[in-house]
Design an enzyme around this catalytic site. Structure first.
Site, mmCIF file in Angstrom:
data_model
loop_
_atom_site.group_PDB
_atom_site.id
_atom_site.type_symbol
_atom_site.label_atom_id
_atom_site.label_comp_id
_atom_site.label_asym_id
_atom_site.label_seq_id
_atom_site.Cartn_x
_atom_site.Cartn_y
_atom_site.Cartn_z
ATOM 1 N N CYS A 2 181.643 -27.077 21.959
ATOM 2 C CA CYS A 2 182.335 -26.568 23.136
ATOM 3 C C CYS A 2 181.502 -26.770 24.394
ATOM 4 O O CYS A 2 180.298 -26.989 24.336
ATOM 5 C CB CYS A 2 182.637 -25.086 22.963
ATOM 6 S SG CYS A 2 183.460 -24.664 21.423
ATOM 7 N N ARG A 27 182.501 -33.892 24.743
ATOM 8 C CA ARG A 27 182.044 -33.073 23.624
ATOM 9 C C ARG A 27 183.174 -32.778 22.633
ATOM 10 O O ARG A 27 182.917 -32.343 21.513
ATOM 11 C CB ARG A 27 181.464 -31.753 24.157
ATOM 12 C CG ARG A 27 180.281 -31.944 25.082
ATOM 13 C CD ARG A 27 180.000 -30.696 25.897
ATOM 14 N NE ARG A 27 179.424 -29.623 25.127
ATOM 15 C CZ ARG A 27 178.121 -29.403 24.985
ATOM 16 N NH1 ARG A 27 177.262 -30.216 25.572
ATOM 17 N NH2 ARG A 27 177.666 -28.394 24.284
ATOM 18 N N TRP A 74 186.404 -26.046 21.134
ATOM 19 C CA TRP A 74 186.741 -26.706 19.874
ATOM 20 C C TRP A 74 186.962 -25.595 18.859
ATOM 21 O O TRP A 74 186.072 -24.831 18.562
ATOM 22 C CB TRP A 74 185.608 -27.630 19.420
ATOM 23 C CG TRP A 74 185.985 -28.435 18.216
ATOM 24 C CD1 TRP A 74 185.978 -28.022 16.925
ATOM 25 C CD2 TRP A 74 186.458 -29.781 18.204
ATOM 26 N NE1 TRP A 74 186.397 -29.027 16.103
ATOM 27 C CE2 TRP A 74 186.708 -30.120 16.846
ATOM 28 C CE3 TRP A 74 186.687 -30.730 19.190
ATOM 29 C CZ2 TRP A 74 187.166 -31.372 16.464
ATOM 30 C CZ3 TRP A 74 187.156 -31.981 18.801
ATOM 31 C CH2 TRP A 74 187.393 -32.291 17.467
ATOM 32 N N ASN A 98 179.694 -20.669 23.062
ATOM 33 C CA ASN A 98 179.533 -21.782 22.125
ATOM 34 C C ASN A 98 178.812 -21.260 20.893
ATOM 35 O O ASN A 98 177.890 -20.462 21.009
ATOM 36 C CB ASN A 98 178.673 -22.902 22.731
ATOM 37 C CG ASN A 98 179.388 -23.647 23.826
ATOM 38 O OD1 ASN A 98 180.554 -23.409 24.094
ATOM 39 N ND2 ASN A 98 178.674 -24.552 24.469
ATOM 40 N N GLY A 99 179.174 -21.754 19.711
ATOM 41 C CA GLY A 99 178.463 -21.372 18.504
ATOM 42 C C GLY A 99 179.318 -20.525 17.576
ATOM 43 O O GLY A 99 180.551 -20.531 17.654
ATOM 44 N N GLU A 480 164.346 -39.341 2.231
ATOM 45 C CA GLU A 480 164.680 -39.348 3.654
ATOM 46 C C GLU A 480 163.456 -39.034 4.509
ATOM 47 O O GLU A 480 163.248 -39.646 5.570
ATOM 48 C CB GLU A 480 165.803 -38.349 3.924
ATOM 49 C CG GLU A 480 166.068 -38.027 5.384
ATOM 50 C CD GLU A 480 166.505 -39.214 6.230
ATOM 51 O OE1 GLU A 480 166.610 -39.034 7.455
ATOM 52 O OE2 GLU A 480 166.732 -40.313 5.681
ATOM 53 N N LYS A 484 161.967 -41.513 7.360
ATOM 54 C CA LYS A 484 161.787 -41.123 8.760
ATOM 55 C C LYS A 484 160.377 -41.447 9.247
ATOM 56 O O LYS A 484 160.190 -41.956 10.340
ATOM 57 C CB LYS A 484 162.038 -39.613 8.926
ATOM 58 C CG LYS A 484 163.481 -39.226 9.044
ATOM 59 C CD LYS A 484 164.071 -39.696 10.358
ATOM 60 C CE LYS A 484 165.581 -39.750 10.280
ATOM 61 N NZ LYS A 484 166.083 -40.847 9.440
ATOM 62 N N GLU A 487 159.950 -45.342 9.588
ATOM 63 C CA GLU A 487 160.689 -46.082 10.596
ATOM 64 C C GLU A 487 160.275 -45.774 12.022
ATOM 65 O O GLU A 487 160.464 -46.615 12.905
ATOM 66 C CB GLU A 487 162.199 -45.890 10.415
ATOM 67 C CG GLU A 487 162.729 -44.490 10.588
ATOM 68 C CD GLU A 487 164.215 -44.399 10.254
ATOM 69 O OE1 GLU A 487 164.886 -45.445 10.135
ATOM 70 O OE2 GLU A 487 164.708 -43.269 10.111
ATOM 71 N N HIS A 503 154.396 -40.882 -13.884
ATOM 72 C CA HIS A 503 154.861 -42.184 -14.364
ATOM 73 C C HIS A 503 154.480 -43.316 -13.413
ATOM 74 O O HIS A 503 155.110 -44.378 -13.428
ATOM 75 C CB HIS A 503 156.375 -42.158 -14.587
ATOM 76 C CG HIS A 503 156.799 -41.229 -15.674
ATOM 77 N ND1 HIS A 503 156.724 -41.545 -17.016
ATOM 78 C CD2 HIS A 503 157.269 -39.955 -15.617
ATOM 79 C CE1 HIS A 503 157.143 -40.529 -17.734
ATOM 80 N NE2 HIS A 503 157.491 -39.541 -16.917
ATOM 81 N N LYS A 603 170.441 -49.413 15.903
ATOM 82 C CA LYS A 603 171.188 -48.200 15.589
ATOM 83 C C LYS A 603 172.321 -48.486 14.615
ATOM 84 O O LYS A 603 172.567 -47.728 13.684
ATOM 85 C CB LYS A 603 171.738 -47.581 16.881
ATOM 86 C CG LYS A 603 172.459 -46.257 16.670
ATOM 87 C CD LYS A 603 171.500 -45.201 16.137
ATOM 88 C CE LYS A 603 172.181 -43.855 15.949
ATOM 89 N NZ LYS A 603 171.304 -42.894 15.251
#
Length: 608
Positions: A2, A27, A74, A98-99, A480, A484, A487, A503, A603
Site C-alpha cells: 500500500c 506499488r 492493496w 500499511n502492513g 542459497e 549469495k 555471486e 561424505h 538480472k
C-alpha cells in the site's frame, strides 16, 4: 504494498494528496481514499478501484483543508470495497496503515466490548478505535498514540490525523517503511520518497520502531525506547538517489529491508486473515486430490525456493515432488503424464530455460502454474495459471525479496494442496496460516541482527572458502546462502546437507574455514548438532544461526551465534533468509565489489 501520504500544507492539500498517490500507483492497489481537516473537522472521500474513481468523487464532493492524509490500499483483511478503503476514522481520529496488525481480532473484541462500532472488515480500523479510546480518557493525541503502539503486534506504517489539530500529523514505523519530508513551512509523511520528492526540500527515513510528531515547522522523532533522536536529512542534491535507493547505500540493502512489507503483501494475497485459511486469488483449473506428482522447475535462487517448497508439498500434502534446474530439465526428456502439475518459478518471468521447460510441459498435457514477479511476462502469459509474488521491482541482481515472496506464495499453495487432499484438517490449516501471518513481523525482528552480522562479515571476508550447512528445509537455504556469498562477494562458498559432511566436505575443514550452520530448533536439530561437533573437532569455526533454544542445546562454542526469534519451524526458511542475505551483503561491501551489479551476472537470463 500500500501507499501512504500525509501533508501539513499552507493551502488546500487534496490535489497534492492525489498527485502523490498517483506516484505510488506502481506499488499496486485496489482502492483509494483521502481525509482532510475541513474547518477542524475530519472529512473523508474514498473509492473502490483505481485512483480516477476517487478523482471523480472529489470533483463531485470537493475537500478543502490544509492538512490531510491519503492511501492506496492493496486488500488484505476484507474485500476491496469503499467501506474497507483507507483512511479509517472515528469522530476524532483518522488513520492510514500499511502492513498487518496480527492481533487485531483480540483488540477488536476488547474495543467492541467497550462500545466501539466498527464499519469495516479490516485490521487497520482497530488502530483508529484504539487511539480513540485513549482520547476519550483525556489523553492528548501524542499520548494516545504512544499508549497504543505497544499494543499492536505486526509490521506496520501508520499516519494519524486528529480532529481539531490542524498543525499535527503523527507517524509510526515498525517493519513497513515511512519517510518524513521537510518543506518551506510544510511537512510531509510518505511510504517512500517517490511520493514526497516534488514537495520536500529534505527527506529523512524513520528507522524501525521510530515514531514522529510533526507540525508545519518541525518534526520530533522518538525511537522504540521513546528517546528523542535525530535522523539524517538528505538534501535535494541527492534527490535521484533518494527516490531510488532511499537512504540505503545499495538497492540490495533496500530490498532486504523491504521484505517484511512485501512478504506481508504477498501473504495477504493468498490467505484470508479473518478466517486464518488459505484463499488463493484464483480458482485452480485442477483438483490437488487428482495430482499424482509435482515437478518444480527454475534457475538459480528460484530453484532453491522450489527445493524448499518440495519439503512443504511432501510433508503437508503427501505429493511426490521433483525439483529440476530448468537448463537440465528441458533437455533430459523428463516423463510427464497428462494431469500432472508442473510448477515454474521465475522473478522476471522471462528466463529462457524456464520458459522452454514450461513449453515442454504444456506439450505433454501437464497443468502449468507459474510463480512470477512480473505478471505480464512471457512465462505468466503462457502458463495455465499465474501466482504473482508481489515483491515489486527488484533492482539488485542478487535476488532477495523476490526469493522470500516466492517462498510465501509456495507455502500458501502447499497448505492449499494439503487441505484439498485431506491431509490437513481445518484446524491444522488455521495453525499453519497463523504461523505464516507471523512471518513479516519475525522478518522485521531478524533485521535487528544486522549490526552483529556486519561485524561477522569482516571475519567472513578474510576467508577464501566458506561452507554452509543445513538439514531439512535449511539445506536448500544453505545452498542459497552459499550462492549469495559467491555471486556478490566473489568468495568461494558451498552449501551442503549437514548429513553429507562426512561424505566428502569434511576434508576441507581447517582452522581457516568459516562454517555457517543454519539450524532452527526443529525435529532434526540434534542431528545437526552432531555435525557441528564434527566441525569443531577439526578446528572449523562455526557461525551458528538459530533460536534461543537451539543456542542453549547446541553444546558447542561457535565463533558467533546469530539469535533469531522463536517461530514455527515449518516456515522458518522465510525468516532465516534474512541473516544469510545480510551476511553476503556486508561481506561484499567489505570486499568492495559492485553489490547491485556483480561481474558477469544479469538480472534476467533471457538466453541459454
Amino acid at each position: 504494498m500500500c501507499g501512504i501520504i500525509g501533508i501539513l500544507g499552507q493551502s488546500a492539500v487534496s490535489g497534492r494528496l492525489i498527485d502523490a498517490l498517483r506516484r505510488l500507483e506502481y506499488r499496486g492497489y485496489d482502492s483509494t481514499g483521502v481525509a482532510t481537516l475541513d474547518d477542524g473537522h475530519l472529512e473523508r472521500r474514498r473509492a473502490e478501484g483505481k485512483l480516477k474513481n476517487l478523482e471523480v468523487r472529489l470533483r463531485a464532493e470537493p475537500l478543502s483543508g490544509d492538512a490531510g492524509i491519503g492511501h492506496t490500499r492493496w486488500a488484505t483483511h476484507g474485500k476491496p470495497t469503499e467501506y474497507n478503503a483507507h483512511p479509517h476514522a472515528t469522530e476524532r481520529v483518522a488513520v492510514v496503515h500499511n502492513g498487518i496488525i496480527e492481533n487485531f481480532r483480540t483488540l477488536r473484541h476488547g474495543l467492541e466490548a467497550k462500545g466501539a462500532k466498527f464499519a469495516s472488515d479490516t485490521d487497520s480500523e482497530v488502530v483508529a478505535h484504539l487511539v480513540h479510546s485513549y482520547l476519550l480518557m483525556g489523553y492528548s493525541p501524542q499520548e494516545a498514540v504512544k499508549a497504543s503502539l505497544p499494543q499492536l503486534r505486526g509490521a506496520f506504517a501508520l499516519v494519524f490525523l486528529f480532529k481539531g489539530y490542524r498543525d499535527l500529523l503523527i507517524g509510526a514505523r515498525r517493519g513497513s517503511p515511512l519517510a518524513v519530508g521537510y518543506g518551506d513551512g510544510e511537512t510531509y509523511l510518505g511510504s517512500d520518497a517517490i511520493a514526497l520528492a516534488p514537495f520536500a526540500q529534505g527527506i529523512s527515513y524513520l528507522e524501525d520502531g521510530d515514531w514522529v510528531v510533526l507540525s508545519r515547522q518541525r518534526g520530533v522523532i522518538r525511537d522504540a525506547n521513546d528517546a528523542v533522536v535525530t535522523r539524517e536529512v538528505l538534501e535535494p542534491g541527492g534527490a535521484s538517489f533518494v527516490a531510488d535507493k532511499a537512504n540505503y547505500r545499495h538497492f540490495m540493502a533496500k530490498e532486504i529491508c523491504e521484505q517484511p512489507d512485501v512478504v506481508g503483501r504477498t501473504l495477504a494475497h493468498y490467505v484470508d486473515m479473518r478466517t486464518e485459511r488459505v484463499a488463493l486469488p484464483i480458482k485452480l483449473p485442477f483438483d490437488f486430490s487428482n495430482v499424482r506428482r509435482v515437478t518444480i522447475t527454475a534457475c538459480g535462487t528460484a530453484s532453491y525456493a522450489g527445493a524448499i517448497a518440495k519439503y512443504w508439498f511432501e510433508r503437508l500434502a503427501h505429493i511426490p515432488v521433483d525439483v529440476d534446474i530448468a537448463s537440465e530439465f528441458r533437455y533430459r526428456e523428463a516423463p510427464l503424464r497428462k494431469g500432472d502439475l508442473a510448477l515454474f518459478i521465475s522473478q522476471s518471468g522471462e528466463t529462457a530455460d524456464t520458459l522452454a521447460a514450461l513449453r515442454y510441459a504444456k506439450e505433454r498435457g501437464a497443468h502449468t502454474v507459474s510463480v512470477v514477479n512480473v505478471p505480464t511476462s512471457t512465462i505468466a502469459r503462457e502458463s495455465e495459471t499465474v501466482l504473482p509474488t508481489l515483491a515489486g521491482p527488484e533492482i539488485g541482481v542478487a535476488s532477495t525479496k523476490a526469493f522470500t515472496c516466492q517462498l510465501m506464495a509456495l507455502a500458501a499453495l502447499a497448505v492449499a494442496a494439503g487441505t484439498e487432499r485431506g491431509e490437513i484438517s481445518v484446524s491444522e490449516e488455521r495453525k499453519l496460516v497463523s504461523a505464516l501471518i507471523e512471518v513479516p513481523r519475525l522478518m522485521g525482528a531478524a533485521l535487528a541482527s544486522e549490526p552483529q552480522i556486519e561485524k561477522l562479515a569482516r571475519y567472513v571476508a578474510k576467508a577464501r572458502d566458506v561452507l554452509y550447512l543445513g538439514r531439512g528445509t535449511s539445506y536448500p537455504l544453505a545452498l542459497e546462502g552459499a550462492l549469495k556469498l559467491k555471486e556478490i562477494s566473489y568468495i568461494h562458498a558451498e552449501g551442503y546437507a549437514a548429513g553429507e559432511l562426512k561424505h566428502g566436505p569434511i576434508a576441507l575443514i581447517d582452522e581457516n574455514m568459516p562454517v555457517v550452520v543454519i539450524a532452527p530448533f526443529d525435529g532434526v536439530f540434534e542431528k545437526t548438532v552432531s555435525n557441528m561437533q564434527e566441525v569443531v573437532a577439526r578446528g572449523g569455526k562455526i557461525i551458528l544461526i538459530t533460536d534461543a533454544k537451539g543456542a542453549a542445546e547446541s553444546a558447542i562454542e561457535p565463533v558467533a551465534t546469530v539469535l533469531l526469534p522463536d517461530m514455527a519451524p515449518t516456515f522458518a526458511p522465510i525468516v532465516y533468509s534474512v541473516p544469510i542475505q545480510l551476511l553476503a551483503y556486508h561481506a561484499a561491501v567489505i570486499m568492495g565489489t559492485d553489490v547491485d551489479q556483480p561481474r558477469n551476472l544479469a538480472k534476467s537470463v533471457t538466453v541459454e
